[in-house]
Scaffold this motif. Structure first.
Motif, PDB file in Angstrom:
ATOM      1  N   TYR A 353       0.820  -1.210   0.000  1.00 47.81           N
ATOM      2  CA  TYR A 353       0.000   0.000   0.000  1.00 47.81           C
ATOM      3  C   TYR A 353       0.858   1.267   0.000  1.00 47.81           C
ATOM      4  O   TYR A 353       0.372   2.350  -0.331  1.00 47.81           O
ATOM      5  CB  TYR A 353      -0.894   0.030   1.241  1.00 47.81           C
ATOM      6  N   PHE A 354       2.097   1.137   0.434  1.00 48.83           N
ATOM      7  CA  PHE A 354       2.966   2.299   0.619  1.00 48.83           C
ATOM      8  C   PHE A 354       3.206   3.009  -0.708  1.00 48.83           C
ATOM      9  O   PHE A 354       3.730   2.427  -1.650  1.00 48.83           O
ATOM     10  CB  PHE A 354       4.288   1.852   1.244  1.00 48.83           C
ATOM     11  N   ALA A 355       2.837   4.299  -0.777  1.00 49.11           N
ATOM     12  CA  ALA A 355       2.882   5.064  -2.027  1.00 49.11           C
ATOM     13  C   ALA A 355       3.542   6.422  -1.792  1.00 49.11           C
ATOM     14  O   ALA A 355       2.864   7.451  -1.702  1.00 49.11           O
ATOM     15  CB  ALA A 355       1.473   5.240  -2.589  1.00 49.11           C
ATOM     16  N   ASP A 466      -0.730  -8.650  -3.076  1.00 48.87           N
ATOM     17  CA  ASP A 466      -0.753  -7.354  -2.389  1.00 48.87           C
ATOM     18  C   ASP A 466       0.620  -6.698  -2.394  1.00 48.87           C
ATOM     19  O   ASP A 466       0.743  -5.481  -2.524  1.00 48.87           O
ATOM     20  CB  ASP A 466      -1.253  -7.532  -0.953  1.00 48.87           C
ATOM     21  N   ALA A 467       1.666  -7.500  -2.247  1.00 47.40           N
ATOM     22  CA  ALA A 467       3.016  -6.959  -2.139  1.00 47.40           C
ATOM     23  C   ALA A 467       3.626  -6.589  -3.475  1.00 47.40           C
ATOM     24  O   ALA A 467       4.484  -5.697  -3.549  1.00 47.40           O
ATOM     25  CB  ALA A 467       3.914  -7.974  -1.436  1.00 47.40           C
ATOM     26  N   SER A 468       3.223  -7.254  -4.553  1.00 46.35           N
ATOM     27  CA  SER A 468       3.878  -7.034  -5.847  1.00 46.35           C
ATOM     28  C   SER A 468       3.772  -5.590  -6.305  1.00 46.35           C
ATOM     29  O   SER A 468       4.635  -5.094  -7.040  1.00 46.35           O
ATOM     30  CB  SER A 468       3.273  -7.968  -6.899  1.00 46.35           C
ATOM     31  N   ARG A 469       2.746  -4.883  -5.865  1.00 44.22           N
ATOM     32  CA  ARG A 469       2.533  -3.495  -6.293  1.00 44.22           C
ATOM     33  C   ARG A 469       3.602  -2.540  -5.773  1.00 44.22           C
ATOM     34  O   ARG A 469       3.708  -1.402  -6.236  1.00 44.22           O
ATOM     35  CB  ARG A 469       1.143  -3.032  -5.859  1.00 44.22           C
ATOM     36  N   SER A 470       4.381  -2.996  -4.793  1.00 46.28           N
ATOM     37  CA  SER A 470       5.449  -2.137  -4.259  1.00 46.28           C
ATOM     38  C   SER A 470       6.368  -1.641  -5.359  1.00 46.28           C
ATOM     39  O   SER A 470       6.822  -0.492  -5.336  1.00 46.28           O
ATOM     40  CB  SER A 470       6.272  -2.894  -3.212  1.00 46.28           C
ATOM     41  N   ALA A 471       6.658  -2.499  -6.336  1.00 41.59           N
ATOM     42  CA  ALA A 471       7.631  -2.136  -7.373  1.00 41.59           C
ATOM     43  C   ALA A 471       7.186  -0.910  -8.162  1.00 41.59           C
ATOM     44  O   ALA A 471       7.959   0.044  -8.339  1.00 41.59           O
ATOM     45  CB  ALA A 471       7.871  -3.329  -8.300  1.00 41.59           C
ATOM     46  N   TRP A 472       5.952  -0.912  -8.675  1.00 47.90           N
ATOM     47  CA  TRP A 472       5.560   0.256  -9.463  1.00 47.90           C
ATOM     48  C   TRP A 472       5.268   1.479  -8.594  1.00 47.90           C
ATOM     49  O   TRP A 472       5.429   2.621  -9.045  1.00 47.90           O
ATOM     50  CB  TRP A 472       4.411  -0.047 -10.420  1.00 47.90           C
ATOM     51  N   ARG A 473       4.860   1.269  -7.353  1.00 46.05           N
ATOM     52  CA  ARG A 473       4.650   2.425  -6.468  1.00 46.05           C
ATOM     53  C   ARG A 473       5.985   3.110  -6.157  1.00 46.05           C
ATOM     54  O   ARG A 473       6.076   4.349  -6.150  1.00 46.05           O
ATOM     55  CB  ARG A 473       3.962   1.985  -5.178  1.00 46.05           C
ATOM     56  N   ILE A 474       7.015   2.328  -5.910  1.00 44.76           N
ATOM     57  CA  ILE A 474       8.328   2.920  -5.637  1.00 44.76           C
ATOM     58  C   ILE A 474       8.933   3.484  -6.925  1.00 44.76           C
ATOM     59  O   ILE A 474       9.623   4.508  -6.904  1.00 44.76           O
ATOM     60  CB  ILE A 474       9.265   1.876  -4.998  1.00 44.76           C
ATOM     61  N   ALA A 475       8.668   2.829  -8.052  1.00 40.54           N
ATOM     62  CA  ALA A 475       9.143   3.359  -9.335  1.00 40.54           C
ATOM     63  C   ALA A 475       8.555   4.745  -9.595  1.00 40.54           C
ATOM     64  O   ALA A 475       9.240   5.640 -10.119  1.00 40.54           O
ATOM     65  CB  ALA A 475       8.790   2.401 -10.467  1.00 40.54           C
ATOM     66  N   GLY A 495      14.668   2.885  16.861  1.00 49.26           N
ATOM     67  CA  GLY A 495      14.205   4.209  16.491  1.00 49.26           C
ATOM     68  C   GLY A 495      15.268   5.283  16.453  1.00 49.26           C
ATOM     69  O   GLY A 495      14.946   6.474  16.393  1.00 49.26           O
ATOM     70  N   TYR A 496      16.541   4.884  16.452  1.00 50.25           N
ATOM     71  CA  TYR A 496      17.630   5.852  16.365  1.00 50.25           C
ATOM     72  C   TYR A 496      18.163   5.901  14.932  1.00 50.25           C
ATOM     73  O   TYR A 496      18.185   4.877  14.237  1.00 50.25           O
ATOM     74  CB  TYR A 496      18.756   5.481  17.327  1.00 50.25           C
ATOM     75  N   PRO A 497      18.596   7.076  14.462  1.00 53.54           N
ATOM     76  CA  PRO A 497      19.118   7.171  13.096  1.00 53.54           C
ATOM     77  C   PRO A 497      20.229   6.159  12.851  1.00 53.54           C
ATOM     78  O   PRO A 497      21.140   6.005  13.665  1.00 53.54           O
ATOM     79  CB  PRO A 497      19.646   8.614  13.025  1.00 53.54           C
ATOM     80  N   ALA A 498      20.135   5.447  11.722  1.00 57.02           N
ATOM     81  CA  ALA A 498      21.106   4.413  11.378  1.00 57.02           C
ATOM     82  C   ALA A 498      21.922   4.887  10.184  1.00 57.02           C
ATOM     83  O   ALA A 498      21.481   4.771   9.032  1.00 57.02           O
ATOM     84  CB  ALA A 498      20.398   3.096  11.072  1.00 57.02           C
ATOM     85  N   GLN A 499      23.103   5.429  10.456  1.00 60.85           N
ATOM     86  CA  GLN A 499      23.936   5.972   9.386  1.00 60.85           C
ATOM     87  C   GLN A 499      24.436   4.890   8.449  1.00 60.85           C
ATOM     88  O   GLN A 499      24.791   5.165   7.295  1.00 60.85           O
ATOM     89  CB  GLN A 499      25.125   6.716  10.007  1.00 60.85           C
ATOM     90  N   ASP A 500      24.488   3.643   8.940  1.00 61.42           N
ATOM     91  CA  ASP A 500      25.022   2.566   8.112  1.00 61.42           C
ATOM     92  C   ASP A 500      23.988   1.971   7.160  1.00 61.42           C
ATOM     93  O   ASP A 500      24.321   1.139   6.325  1.00 61.42           O
ATOM     94  CB  ASP A 500      25.590   1.454   9.006  1.00 61.42           C
ATOM     95  N   ILE A 501      22.717   2.370   7.292  1.00 63.73           N
ATOM     96  CA  ILE A 501      21.668   1.865   6.402  1.00 63.73           C
ATOM     97  C   ILE A 501      21.396   2.907   5.321  1.00 63.73           C
ATOM     98  O   ILE A 501      21.008   4.031   5.618  1.00 63.73           O
ATOM     99  CB  ILE A 501      20.366   1.559   7.172  1.00 63.73           C
ATOM    100  N   ARG A 502      21.600   2.526   4.085  1.00 62.37           N
ATOM    101  CA  ARG A 502      21.302   3.401   2.957  1.00 62.37           C
ATOM    102  C   ARG A 502      20.192   2.754   2.146  1.00 62.37           C
ATOM    103  O   ARG A 502      20.355   1.646   1.623  1.00 62.37           O
ATOM    104  CB  ARG A 502      22.554   3.634   2.111  1.00 62.37           C
ATOM    105  N   PHE A 503      19.083   3.470   2.033  1.00 61.10           N
ATOM    106  CA  PHE A 503      17.912   2.875   1.398  1.00 61.10           C
ATOM    107  C   PHE A 503      17.064   3.982   0.814  1.00 61.10           C
ATOM    108  O   PHE A 503      17.059   5.118   1.294  1.00 61.10           O
ATOM    109  CB  PHE A 503      17.106   2.081   2.435  1.00 61.10           C
ATOM    110  N   GLY A 504      16.362   3.670  -0.230  1.00 61.51           N
ATOM    111  CA  GLY A 504      15.484   4.625  -0.892  1.00 61.51           C
ATOM    112  C   GLY A 504      14.925   3.986  -2.147  1.00 61.51           C
ATOM    113  O   GLY A 504      15.052   2.775  -2.364  1.00 61.51           O
ATOM    114  N   ALA A 505      14.314   4.799  -2.998  1.00 62.20           N
ATOM    115  CA  ALA A 505      13.643   4.262  -4.179  1.00 62.20           C
ATOM    116  C   ALA A 505      14.612   3.543  -5.105  1.00 62.20           C
ATOM    117  O   ALA A 505      14.374   2.398  -5.510  1.00 62.20           O
ATOM    118  CB  ALA A 505      12.931   5.388  -4.924  1.00 62.20           C
ATOM    119  N   GLN A 506      15.720   4.195  -5.472  1.00 57.80           N
ATOM    120  CA  GLN A 506      16.623   3.581  -6.438  1.00 57.80           C
ATOM    121  C   GLN A 506      17.244   2.308  -5.891  1.00 57.80           C
ATOM    122  O   GLN A 506      17.378   1.313  -6.617  1.00 57.80           O
ATOM    123  CB  GLN A 506      17.725   4.563  -6.840  1.00 57.80           C
TER     124      GLN A 506
END
Length: 765
Positions: A353-355, A466-475, A495-506
């Motif tokens: 559902y995440f858009a 339900d989960a497959s839609r994540s790809a086009w929503r993130i695209a 819940g603390y900032p994690a500098q070692d985790i890099r994540f996002g759409a790309q």
């Protein structure tokens, strides 16, 4: 010639039945698979290549190109707006790079799928069991056009559901803004008109309170934030004299028998529809009445489906986190018990559902088109305090941050995502809607004891429909918000900032690209390679087909259960959209070829691309034309064929908070000007010749009343209802058992007093 099969030596094998696993992977193809595996890159989890095998692969590619003469052209797009223009230097220095899209084959596939999708449109709101909305209560653009609905089928989605309506409004909105499809704008308006009728919910098969929206069938359930379910799903009045706007029940027609199951909104359909409305508003040039309707819809979505303004958690650093619910009545952070308890399984969330692009677009639309009078539509907090545009903006931005963090803990390195996960974060008091907590502390599990949740007939912890839609929503997030989608703040389990985790759409999309390039036994970046001597896409199925081809990395700790079959169109097509995001190991030209390869799975030669019913179905292995399969194929190919146009410039994104501050300062200045005017009037009256002190007092009193009404009008305006196409105060209404109707002429004073008492809003009023 349409289709990459045109480049093969013998042409397509149309005589082979696509449904037989033995034919899809017969003896010849098994030998072919062995041959391809022998020359395939053998990469480890980090993506390192074996140099010797890489040389062999290059030799084979050179041999292939002597047979195939297909030429592909890589294209990138420069977006120009009134306030910001992307330049060549800006694009070339970007750390993420411009998005990539498919060639002519992809465009042709989209045209075919669009024709199939539009065949699902049915004229008449009666198909949803809903009466047409009053023309006088609609924006000018929606008047005198025929309403259209999307007829869905299969599983729990049979009938008219907001999921299908949302897809339709979103698709047509994008195309209307693009401006190349001559029918898109009209289809968009026809679908939006039906949506407005569904929000009001005038059912023909049962009696409902109006506006029904996403509420329970009780008075004020959809319009008062404090009445269960928490939040407002409709703003029933308008400064423009329009009817209700918001989010409707998830399924129609409503009947006495199915009402309990069908009431309540569904977040996925709501957000797609409102995104499409914003793009339709852009295509129309943002007329004031249409913009007002869309703004009320945005606010209603934020409240009903995100939990604005009270339903959130606070991280140790003080950051608020709104988590998208699964609808107005359940999911997300709604508690298991208490006044605002969830209707269905508690603490459940669907990453599909995440858009994020939707939430960013709603944020930017609200900022760019905000007017002071729109503050009257904002719901108050449960403690009675007023909310602001800044609060609304913060809610959308935190939903993006929370969503990416939950997605990180709900996905594997292959880009597979869990249908359903847990976000259990209870407060000490069941009636409290916000407290300190980390929603993703135990994700994907529901709580520390490994609990599960599921809905819609799909399995917990499994990569499915339900989960497959994540790809086009993130695209979409990458295409529309390229820079912003790469700057997500990530947090650890505490819940603390994690500098070692890099994540996002790309990074998420590149997982899918890497999975295909690593596991397929062909190179989709070379035209014709995946369909050499076959019309079956089985060579690419090695990436995600666990049952037949033992695909790896599709399950992991975050996605513990086996996936649904890749051979279902609703599973395969969404993943293809991942190739719009550049990947360092594959050049842009090859990414375009990959998308054309995917788009060649179906042969659209005999498909009528103007009216699907007048032609034939597409031919191929993953080419079902039923509702859900077609919906995912048309959206994926729309993303891949360069039909998404950013309507807010990057410079606007980064200055959004300044824009909000400016708007709020303007509101303060306007209020100060009113008070100054009142003082000036009083001063002139007092010192003017021949004006008595009584006259001065009267003028001053009227001015003070005007200021008070300006400040407090939100207290009663949210409770105003409509009559004869104009918004009026509760004093012009009488409450009946089902709905609010105009007060009868000559009503007794005693009855009027009772009416006013029943409709009183607060002590302030």
């Amino acid at each position: 010639f349409v289709g990459l099969w045109q480049a093969t030596a013998e042409g397509p094998s149309e005589s082979l039945p696509r449904s037989s696993p033995r034919v899809l992977f017969g003896e010849d193809e098994e030998e072919d698979a062995t041959r391809h595996r022998g020359r395939k890159h053998d990469r480890d989890d980090e993506g390192e290549d074996d140099e010797d095998e890489d040389d062999d692969d290059d030799d084979d590619d050179e041999t292939t190109t002597t047979i195939i003469t297909t030429t592909s052209i890589t294209r990138t797009e420069t977006t120009t707006t009134k306030t910001f223009t992307t330049s060549t230097s800006t694009t070339s220095t970007s750390t993420t790079g411009p998005y990539v899209f498919g060639g002519n084959i992809t465009e042709d596939a989209f045209a075919g799928w669009l024709s199939i999708w539009r065949s699902k449109y049915q004229t008449g709101l009666w198909n949803a069991g809903v009466a047409d909305p009053w023309e006088s209560l609609l924006p000018e653009a929606l008047r005198e056009i025929k309403p259209v609905v999307v007829e869905s089928s299969g599983g729990v989605a049979g009938g008219v559901v907001t999921e299908g309506m949302g897809y339709g409004i979103m698709i047509e909105g994008f195309l209307a803004a693009k401006g190349k499809d001559v029918r898109a704008k009209n289809y968009s308006l026809q679908l939006i008109k039906s949506w407005q009728g569904m929000v009001n919910g005038g059912a023909t098969n049962c009696t409902v309170v109006q506006p029904f929206a996403g509420g329970e069938n009780k008075t004020n359930s959809s319009t008062h934030v404090e009445v269960w379910p928490y939040g407002i799903s409709a703003v029933e009045w308008s400064h423009e004299g329009l009817g209700p706007a918001g989010v409707p029940a998830w399924k129609f027609p409503l009947t006495e028998k199915t009402l309990q199951d069908d009431m309540g909104s569904a977040t996925d359909g709501d957000q797609d529809a409102i995104l499409g409305m914003i793009y339709a508003a852009h295509a129309l040039g943002y007329p004031e009445d249409f913009t007002d309707m869309v703004m009320r819809s945005v606010i209603s979505f934020a409240s009903a489906d995100l939990g604005f303004p009270d339903l959130y958690r606070v991280l140790p650093g003080g950051e608020k986190m709104f988590v998208p619910k699964l609808g107005s009545m359940w999911g997300g952070l709604l508690p298991e018990h208490g006044k605002y308890k969830t209707k269905q399984q508690p603490w459940c969330y669907s990453p599909g559902y995440f858009a994020p692009a939707h939430y960013r677009t709603m944020r930017d639309f609200a900022i760019q088109h905000w007017k002071n009078k729109y503050a009257d539509y904002l719901p108050k907090s449960l403690d009675g305090s007023y909310t602001s545009l800044q609060d609304l903006v913060d809610a959308f931005e935190s939903a993006v941050t929370a969503g990416y963090n939950i997605l990180y803990y709900s996905s594997c390195s292959s880009g597979s995502v869990s249908n359903w996960v847990g976000v259990q974060t209870p407060c000490a008091n069941d009636n409290d809607l916000n407290c300190v907590g980390v929603p993703w502390r135990h994700t994907p599990w529901v709580g520390p004891n490994g609990g599960e949740c599921a809905q819609s007939g799909t399995r917990f912890g499994s990569f499915g429909a339900d989960a497959s839609r994540s790809a086009w929503r993130i695209a979409m997030d990458y295409v529309l918000y390229r820079e912003e989608s790469s700057e997500v703040v990530m947090y650890d389990r505490d819940g603390y900032p994690a500098q070692d985790i890099r994540f996002g759409a790309q990074r998420f999309l590149n997982r899918i690209v890497f999975q295909y390039s690593r596991s397929s036994i062909c190179d989709g970046g070379v035209p014709g390679d995946c369909f050499f001597n076959t019309s079956s896409p089985y060579r690419m199925a090695y990436a995600y087909d666990v049952e037949k081809f033992n695909a790896t990395h599709v399950t992991c700790d975050n996605v513990p259960n086996p996936p649904e079959s890749w051979w279902a169109g609703f599973m395969a097509y969404p993943t293809f959209a991942a190739f719009v995001a550049p990947f360092d190991e594959i050049g842009a030209e090859q990414m375009t070829n990959w998308m054309d390869t995917f788009s060649s799975i179906c042969n659209f030669t005999m498909v009528d691309k103007w009216n699907f019913t007048r032609g034939h179905k597409p031919r191929g292995s993953i080419c079902l034309t039923s509702y859900f399969e077609a919906s995912q194929a048309v959206i994926a190919t729309m993303v891949m064929s360069n039909n998404l146009v950013p309507i807010f410039s990057p410079s606007f994104h980064y200055n959004s908070k300044n824009q909000v501050t400016i708007l709020e300062n303007e509101a303060i200045q306007a209020d100060a000007q009113v008070q100054a005017a009142a003082r000036n009037v009083a001063a002139v009256g007092f010192f003017g010749a021949g004006v008595s002190l009584v006259e001065v007092s009267v003028v001053l009193l009227l001015a003070m009343c005007f200021v008070a009404m300006t400040r407090r009008r939100r207290t009663w305006s949210g409770y105003s209802v409509l009559s004869n196409g104009r918004a009026k105060s509760p004093r012009d209404r009488v409450a009946s058992g089902r709905r609010l109707v105009p007060a009868p002429a000559g009503a007794a004073d005693a009855d009027e007093t009772m009416r006013l008492s029943a409709l009183a809003v607060s002590e302030d009023a």
